[in-house]
Design an enzyme around this catalytic site. Structure first.
Site, PDB file in Angstrom:
ATOM      1  N   GLY A  21     -10.226  -5.354  -6.763  1.00 39.96           N
ATOM      2  CA  GLY A  21      -9.349  -4.686  -5.793  1.00 39.96           C
ATOM      3  C   GLY A  21      -8.461  -3.659  -6.468  1.00 39.96           C
ATOM      4  O   GLY A  21      -8.466  -3.513  -7.700  1.00 39.96           O
ATOM      5  N   VAL A  23      -5.211  -3.603  -6.866  1.00 41.56           N
ATOM      6  CA  VAL A  23      -4.228  -4.201  -7.779  1.00 41.56           C
ATOM      7  C   VAL A  23      -4.933  -4.798  -8.997  1.00 41.56           C
ATOM      8  O   VAL A  23      -4.440  -4.701 -10.120  1.00 41.56           O
ATOM      9  CB  VAL A  23      -3.375  -5.259  -7.048  1.00 41.56           C
ATOM     10  N   CYS A 137       5.783  -4.961  -2.906  1.00 38.64           N
ATOM     11  CA  CYS A 137       5.936  -3.718  -3.665  1.00 38.64           C
ATOM     12  C   CYS A 137       7.283  -3.021  -3.448  1.00 38.64           C
ATOM     13  O   CYS A 137       7.919  -2.559  -4.398  1.00 38.64           O
ATOM     14  CB  CYS A 137       4.788  -2.769  -3.323  1.00 38.64           C
ATOM     15  N   HIS A 251       5.348   4.669  -3.706  1.00 34.25           N
ATOM     16  CA  HIS A 251       6.218   4.464  -2.544  1.00 34.25           C
ATOM     17  C   HIS A 251       7.555   5.168  -2.743  1.00 34.25           C
ATOM     18  O   HIS A 251       8.120   5.140  -3.838  1.00 34.25           O
ATOM     19  CB  HIS A 251       6.536   2.977  -2.376  1.00 34.25           C
ATOM     20  N   GLN A 326       3.264   2.182  -6.604  1.00 28.48           N
ATOM     21  CA  GLN A 326       3.057   0.945  -5.856  1.00 28.48           C
ATOM     22  C   GLN A 326       2.159  -0.021  -6.613  1.00 28.48           C
ATOM     23  O   GLN A 326       2.353  -1.233  -6.570  1.00 28.48           O
ATOM     24  CB  GLN A 326       2.451   1.290  -4.480  1.00 28.48           C
TER      25      GLN A 326
END
Lengths: 355, 355
Positions: A21, A23, A137, A251, A326
């Site tokens: 994924g 992350v 996050c 972010h 993020q």
């Protein structure tokens, strides 16, 4: 110079659950760039991803299917495959002797699981908990910026609006942003699959469910609960609106912080200037402030637009703008930093680290 | 049924200064879609644009060069070519007998020039001023949403963060967003011309100069001063952070409104529900809220995420999310609405309207 060499403990065996994924891949990047000592690397994912090979330090590591027996001999298991997987497999990893660092929301509000941002509350790792939760996050990026402020002054209220990237919705949402934008520019039709509407040149309220009691969405309630927990201020009033914007992996947060007494922007800037994990980007003359284009791929959280809030005539509120990656400080890097603290403070349990 | 026909006054002669800019084109769109009666249309621009032909109601209207004599016989002159042009030519238009509706910031803080959003303070047009100022885009969209609230309850503080579109920077910035994003997706180099940095998949603090006294940028100071003026609350505390996001022509606003007494989200929703110029988009079950993709090209301002602010335990604050078309309600449409009020209330000076 002639001190006797102290023998290093063996490098820990690391498992990553959810290795394919967004992350998971950022975890590998963070382990690599932070030169984390890795004895053996075990990449775990669903049967669908098993067999793939993922690059790590000039090698291609095969992805294995996650099973009950995946954690034998593992020292540190990073989980980033959603709350359901964490609830099912984290206890098995602990039973097998591993230390779990969980990126999902599964244990973040459990009393016996610390929720940790090393810059803000790293001391909570001293009790050598078996499971450690990695925050949401926004909560991670926000509390990194707040840590040096919170340590010096008493915060009485937060008001924030977020500018959240696609990466928070995973690799599929990032791809949908790219593909939808490409189609929009070409004047072609595009049917979104991840979202119920177009993401191209669009912003929208965070796509988590709305709590019918409060009207806040799940993301906003996480930010409130987790920020309060990390700052050890369980009743801190927090106003938050979470909005997704068409950016890829950093972010933004527009933040007002209220204090219990008069404070100046200069005091806050001074506290932030040399704080760990923070880079002040606040050039008024050049109009140069934190941007995702400069925060993406960066380990530090960027903070700027530091000024006294014109909306609070009592002079107790400071406003600022924060941008953080993020996938790094907002997820993977913070998890790796937690592991570093465990190793540095010898908190990683002897029975496993020296196995 | 058999009432005698009342003779309509002749349709007014309309001039548009800055006819080829993003707002100028939106002015033509608004005149057309709102079926504004136009006797003669005079399109004015710099010598560079003179000679071009612009479509209006199935005709192609030639653009003329703006000169001192451009306003002879004009009833209403819309200005949207920047504050410098307005300062120089608006007095000439007034001297020639025209009514000026100015979209620039030139006269917005002049005591003898009303700053008007018809839904909020349309009554200020009764004095038949020769020049009327059209507000900053955020101030216009914000006060449209606040008008029905402000009319019923006492607002004591605003806290807002903006999500501003490229259109506020003109047609060139919109094109830079498109071209830069296209290059980014193709992995090609792109040298920005309008901005000092990339706009593709990026957000940044509004590109207006920072006031060295306060650290607020010019856009934020406009929002504060103009919102106070439109609401007739000259000392209203307003906290605002203006951020540009990569969207094309609709602005978003995350807003908290504090009142002098306890209030519920239900009361606010009730006040907004049937208010002019507002469409409530607040479907908690479907997670459907205001988005630029639905606000672009729309005359109404969309309001949603209406909820009691968890950051104010006293129960006096309501939070909401607002999106409005920057070129329509944020600029051109509001100017046309001002002209409509002048005509409807017969405030357009007889000497010119009946000339």
């Amino acid at each position: 110079m002639n001190a006797p060499l102290r023998q290093s403990p063996p490098a820990p065996v690391i498992a990553i659950v959810g290795a394919t994924g967004a992350v998971g891949i950022a975890l590998l990047e963070s382990l690599e760039r932070r030169q984390f000592r890795v004895g053996e690397l075990r990449l775990l994912a669903s049967a669908r991803s098993a067999g793939r090979r993922v690059p790590f330090r000039h090698a291609l590591v095969p992805v294995e299917e996650l099973t009950e027996n995946s954690f034998d001999g593992v020292d540190i298991a990073f989980f980033s495959a959603g709350a359901g997987i964490s609830r099912e497999y984290a206890p098995l990893a602990v039973a097998a002797g591993a230390q779990v660092i969980d990126n999902s929301s599964a244990f973040r509000m459990s009393d016996d699981v610390p929720l940790v941002v090393p810059e803000a509350n790293g001391a909570s790792l001293q009790d050598a908990p078996r499971i450690i939760a990695n925050p949401n996050c926004i909560a991670a990026i926000l509390t990194t910026a707040l840590a040096p402020i919170h340590q010096r002054w008493s915060i009485t209220r937060l008001n924030l609006s977020t500018y959240q990237a696609a990466s928070g919705g995973g690799a599929a949402m990032m791809e949908e942003l790219r593909a939808g934008t490409s189609a929009s520019l070409a004047g072609e039709d595009f049917t979104p699959k991840v979202l119920p509407h177009s993401y191209a040149f669009n912003i929208f309220s965070h796509n988590s469910d709305i709590d019918p009691e409060t009207g806040y969405n799940g993301e906003e309630l996480k930010v409130i609960a987790e920020t309060r927990r990390i700052l050890s201020q369980p009743a801190l009033p927090i106003s938050v609106t979470c909005i997704r914007v068409p950016i890829l992996r950093a972010h933004g947060i527009a933040l007002s912080v209220r204090f219990d007494a008069h404070i100046t922007a200069e005091q806050i800037r001074g506290a932030l200037q040399d704080a760990p994990g923070i880079r002040v980007v606040d050039d008024w003359a050049a109009n140069h402030f934190p941007m995702p284009s400069e925060a993406s791929g960066e380990e530090d959280v960027l903070v700027g637009r530091i000024r006294e809030d014109l909306g609070d005539p009592s002079g107790r509120t400071i406003t600022m703008f924060i941008v953080g990656d993020q996938l790094l400080k907002g997820a993977a890097q913070n998890a790796v930093q937690i592991a570093e603290v465990l190793i540095k403070t010898h908190t990683l349990r002897e029975s496993t680290a020296s196995a």
